[in-house]
Write an enzyme that holds these catalytic residues in place. Structure first.
Site, PDB file in Angstrom:
ATOM      1  N   ARG A 730      63.959  29.606  81.424  1.00 53.16           N
ATOM      2  CA  ARG A 730      65.402  29.382  81.397  1.00 53.16           C
ATOM      3  C   ARG A 730      65.769  28.259  80.438  1.00 53.16           C
ATOM      4  O   ARG A 730      66.838  28.274  79.823  1.00 53.16           O
ATOM      5  CB  ARG A 730      65.893  29.048  82.802  1.00 53.16           C
ATOM      6  N   GLU A 834      63.130  24.756  89.222  1.00 45.79           N
ATOM      7  CA  GLU A 834      63.389  24.399  87.825  1.00 45.79           C
ATOM      8  C   GLU A 834      64.724  23.685  87.669  1.00 45.79           C
ATOM      9  O   GLU A 834      64.893  22.810  86.797  1.00 45.79           O
ATOM     10  CB  GLU A 834      63.326  25.656  86.945  1.00 45.79           C
ATOM     11  N   ASP A 835      65.705  24.015  88.519  1.00 49.08           N
ATOM     12  CA  ASP A 835      66.996  23.341  88.438  1.00 49.08           C
ATOM     13  C   ASP A 835      66.892  21.892  88.906  1.00 49.08           C
ATOM     14  O   ASP A 835      67.526  20.994  88.351  1.00 49.08           O
ATOM     15  CB  ASP A 835      68.036  24.104  89.259  1.00 49.08           C
ATOM     16  N   ARG A 878      61.369  23.442  98.075  1.00 51.88           N
ATOM     17  CA  ARG A 878      62.200  22.485  97.353  1.00 51.88           C
ATOM     18  C   ARG A 878      62.006  21.062  97.900  1.00 51.88           C
ATOM     19  O   ARG A 878      62.102  20.082  97.152  1.00 51.88           O
ATOM     20  CB  ARG A 878      63.664  22.921  97.398  1.00 51.88           C
TER      21      ARG A 878
END
EC number: 2.4.1.223
Length: 921
Positions: A730, A834-835, A878
């Site tokens: 991304r 990834e965010d 997460r």
């Protein structure tokens, strides 16, 4: 009798004798008559009937017509005749209708033929106009090139061009010690447009190569193979590099032998100009064997220098190469918090030459003020530090005698004690690490001091260097006062007070900056070699090579499906979204500052925030330059093009780039085998203003369906094929992304056009931040003493998910090439986070939180398939990601904020030609 007569006739005679010929004659007469009658019936009757039938319509009197038509009543009396009549009437009507249609079609064909002729004439006229426009464009381009040629300064090689071999006319300095770039460096080999080519000698081709430390030589060769500046063509090289150390003691060549071997290098050219001699040290006891060698005009890069040897601005002080062939393990590096550790400061070392005098009683400073100042302050330092330790005001640890045999050292230098692991364990418990420079003031830097500095930065102990005369590694490009304290030795009595007076915020900032310096310039052989080249390149003012971009391998696809208009997308209220682009997409300008960057930003510091801004050829957040502004008149100065006249905001809102003259953004959409969802999301982008192109990152190994018809949304759609299924794709800096602004969006995110436009406008005024829609925050789990990820509605946030967010392409380079590889590996392992990693990176660099726009919290499209985020394990992963990222960075870089930007189109008393304004809350 009758029967008898009849029998006689049949027998051909009468009576007994008979007459057979009479019978035969009568039979022939009957056959002839029958044949004639049939002939008359078959021939003449049809002729007569045909004659009368053909003359029926010629008879005037209806009564005279034998076969004339009868009235309808007469013919239709029979039932089947009535059916035939009805059929005839229906057929007649259809024939009349077909005839009318034929005449109508003939009329339309005639009209279309006229239109075709008119179109042919229009096409011919358009071709003539196009030809004229092409001629005008060609003439304009030719005129533009002529104007550019007139305004372009002539570019030529620098002065003093040298031939390939020796040049006796090259002026010699009075002494090699006086060498500086202006008199010992040949600029003619390094034009601005050369790209800074560097040639590296193979040490194995020379006798001294066998004496090099194998680990250092292997690490150096591996680094050279991957460096972008290294060339194999020595004839075009700007700088020539030779590795001469670290040497192994038993096989070390004599100084005279090494000098002869250096002077025999094929491109030495009698004096070694444009040469760099690198002497790397892996141990603290590395000797300065180059001190007795004549190096001519060659530059020297090593960790030990005497003042008579060191040439400021010409030679380079490098850090020791501790991790020669191994990458540092971030999990073994202690965290940067808590700020204060067990010991306020610590020091371990032994100085053999002054040990006896240090144990003796010394005079007070008041007594020495009346007499001469001491030649060596080390005795006073020992006494003062012991007094601080005995005072028990703070926990400190100072040891001036090693428990084991001290490491070898130079005269007057403090030798290291113990093994490296033992020293690191002590530094992990120390807030500050004292580094006492050698007592010999002629020794400006030593490998031992450099090793102490390396170890302190590695574990987060803030270096306190006693001795302002020291030349720390890379001191001409690093602002060491942001990561270390450099204190003159006479101030030793004030050190304790000074260290206690530093606030926690300043301590954390210095520790964070020290960690950045260690990771960027010290930690690996690649960092050391790249830093040395960057210093030379910066000194001679050659721009850096552009960082590489990911080559986008496009997946062929068919387009042409007309994109529909979603009524929800078109409902923008009273908000003017701006003009829809009708011309080709406009890419963001690149390298606006070009060759002025190096001269202007050599000492530039980004608010003391750690960040590898030095790695890139231009600054991504440039302010508006005078060349990009419009002069509005006397006394008004420069005003950006996008500025509104009169403060209405109308002009600013309608401008293509706000404060930037013109700007667009690129949509990057990650997808995985959800073709229907993807097509719907792409269709929703139809007619979106400021959109440059859409880059679809196809993350699946399975290619799209061949019969899939992609929508035509008015801008190019680039479908990029990836090497593997990774969420890190991304943030790859694809070469197809030609704008600074990137809108990262999931394939199932449902955003209206007005929301996207508002987010883009906010990002343009906060270009160094992540600006997006879904907000999240992190929290400290007190029972488990760890960090948690939370997506609940809250009054504050610390993250904006990149499933719908704007960010600068600059961060894509940092994420893919600069951010620690361990973080990207974690993302691939969990296929998650990834965010979060991008939020960590941006907050770490800017020390600012992201910006959330609008009050919406979720943006998933209705009816879309369930995403991975709905899995129960999603949040557990997460949680682990956040705690792992904290270990890698050494602290929690995320910052909380309650700031949110909403668009409130409030009405004010404005004239009719003024637009409504944005209100930020």
């Amino acid at each position: 009798e009758l029967m008898t007569g009849y029998t006689m006739l049949r027998n051909g005679g009468v009576g007994n004798g008979g007459q057979p010929w009479v019978l035969r004659w009568s039979s022939r007469i009957r056959l002839t008559w029958l044949s004639f009658t049939l002939f008359i019936i078959l021939v003449f009757f049809p002729l007569i009937a045909h004659y009368y039938l053909t003359t029926i319509d010629d008879a005037d009197d209806a009564g005279k017509r034998i076969f004339g038509p009868r009235t309808g009543n007469e013919l239709c009396e029979v039932k089947h005749v009535q059916d035939l009549c009805r059929i005839r009437e229906s057929v007649s009507e259809e024939l009349l209708q077909l005839e009318a249609k034929r005449q109508e079609l003939n009329s339309e064909i005639a009209k279309l033929n006229l239109k075709i002729e008119a179109c042919k004439k229009s096409i011919e006229n358009a071709k003539q106009d196009l030809l004229q426009l092409k001629n005008v464009i060609s003439q304009t381009e030719h005129s533009y090139k002529e104007l550019m040629a007139q305004n372009q300064p002539k570019l030529s090689l620098p002065i003093r061009l040298l031939p390939d071999k020796d040049d006796a006319t090259f002026p010699l300095p009075k002494s090699n010690r006086n060498c500086r770039l202006h008199n010992c460096f040949d600029y003619s080999r390094c034009p601005l447009t050369s790209g800074f080519p560097v040639y590296v000698y193979n040490s194995d081709d020379y006798p001294f190569g066998s004496s090099l430390d194998p680990l250092i030589k292997q690490a150096f060769e591996a680094t050279v193979r991957t460096n972008v500046y290294v060339t194999e063509n020595a004839n075009i090289a700007c700088v020539y590099i030779i590795l001469v150390g670290e040497m192994q003691e038993p096989v070390m060549p004599k100084p005279t032998e090494l000098e002869q071997q250096l002077h025999s290098l094929p491109y030495w050219r009698t004096d070694g100009h444009n040469h760099l001699i690198i002497n790397l040290s892996r141990k603290s006891e590395t000797q300065n064997f180059i001190y007795n060698i004549s190096t001519g005009r060659a530059m020297i890069a090593q960790s030990t220098f005497y003042d008579v040897q060191y040439r400021p601005g010409f030679d380079i002080v490098v850090s020791p190469l501790v991790h020669a062939m191994s990458e540092p393990n971030f999990l073994e590096i202690p965290p940067q918090v808590p700020v204060k550790r067990k010991y306020l400061f610590s020091f371990q070392g032994e100085k053999i030459e002054s040990l006896r005098s240090s144990l003796q009683e010394v005079r007070s400073f008041e007594e020495e003020i009346e007499g001469n100042a001491p030649a060596d302050y080390d005795d006073r330092i020992i006494t003062t530090l012991k007094a601080v330790q005995d005072s028990k005001l703070d926990f400190v640890l100072v040891e001036f005698t090693c428990k084991n045999q001290p490491k070898a050292s130079l005269p007057t230098e403090w030798a290291l004690c113990g093994e490296r692991d033992d020293r690191l364990e002590l530094l992990k418990l120390s807030t500050f690490a004292l580094i006492i420079t050698p007592g010999d003031t002629h020794l400006v830097i030593s490998a031992g001091c450099a090793m102490r500095l390396f170890e302190a930065l590695e574990v987060g102990a803030i270096p306190v260097v006693l001795g302002e005369q020291v030349q720390l590694p890379y001191n001409d490009v690093i602002r060491w006062n942001e990561a270390a304290l450099i204190i003159p030795k006479p101030r030793i009595t004030e050190v304790h007070f000074l260290l206690r007076s530093i606030s926690d915020n300043d301590l954390l900032a210095m520790r964070r900056q020290g960690r950045f310096l260690w990771e960027t310039y010290f930690s690996t052989s690649d960092n050391v070699f790249s830093t040395v080249l960057a210093i030379i390149r910066t000194r001679i003012q050659i721009p850096a090579a552009p960082i590489r971009e990911e080559i986008a391998v496009e997946i062929p696809h068919r387009s042409g499906k007309a994109a529909g208009t979603d009524p929800n997308m078109a409902d923008n209220g009273d908000l003017d979204l701006g003009p829809v682009e009708t011309e080709p997409p406009y890419a963001s300008p690149k390298y606006l500052r070009n060759f002025t960057l190096t001269a202007m930003d050599i000492y530039r510091n980004w608010n003391s925030a750690p960040g590898p801004f030095h790695l890139f050829p231009y600054t991504p957040f440039d302010p508006v330059l005078p060349s990009e502004a419009k002069f509005l008149g006397s006394g008004t100065g420069f005003r950006p093009i996008g500025g509104g006249a009169g403060g209405s905001g109308k002009e600013f809102q309608a401008a293509l780039g706000g404060n930037v003259p013109r700007e667009q953004f690129t949509v990057v959409m990650l997808t995985y085998e959800r073709e229907e969802v993807l097509m719907n999301s792409l269709e929703r982008l139809n007619g979106l203003p400021y959109l440059n192109k859409v880059v679809v990152v196809w993350n699946s190994p399975k290619l799209p369906s061949e019969d899939l018809l992609w929508p035509d949304i008015g801008v190019p759609i680039m479908v990029v094929r990836t090497e593997k299924n990774s969420l890190n794709n991304r943030f790859l800096p694809w070469d197809e992304i030609e704008t600074e602004a990137i809108l990262s969006i999931d394939d199932d995110a449902h955003l209206r056009h007005d929301e996207i436009m508002f987010g883009f406008r906010v990002w343009r005024e906060a270009r160094d931040r992540i600006v997006g829609f879904p907000g999240r925050y992190h929290a400290w789990d007190i029972p488990h003493q760890s960090w948690l990820y939370n997506s609940n509605y809250s009054c504050e946030l610390s993250m904006v998910l990149t499933g719908a967010a704007f960010f600068h392409k600059y961060y894509a380079y940092l994420y893919s090439y600069v951010m620690p590889q361990a973080i990207r590996d974690m993302v691939d392992e969990y296929i998650n986070c990834e965010d979060i990693a991008m939020n960590f990176l941006v907050s770490h660099l800017t020390r600012k939180p992201p910006i959330k726009v609008t009050s919406r919290w979720t943006f998933r499209c209705p009816g879309c398939p369930q995403a991975l985020s709905h899995d129960d394990s999603h949040f557990h992963e997460r949680h682990k990601c956040i705690n792992f990222f904290v270990k890698v960075y050494g602290y929690m870089p995320l910052l909380y904020t309650q700031f949110r930007v909403d668009s409130v189109l409030f009405k004010t008393r404005l004239p009719h030609d003024k637009t409504k304004c944005f209100k930020f809350i």
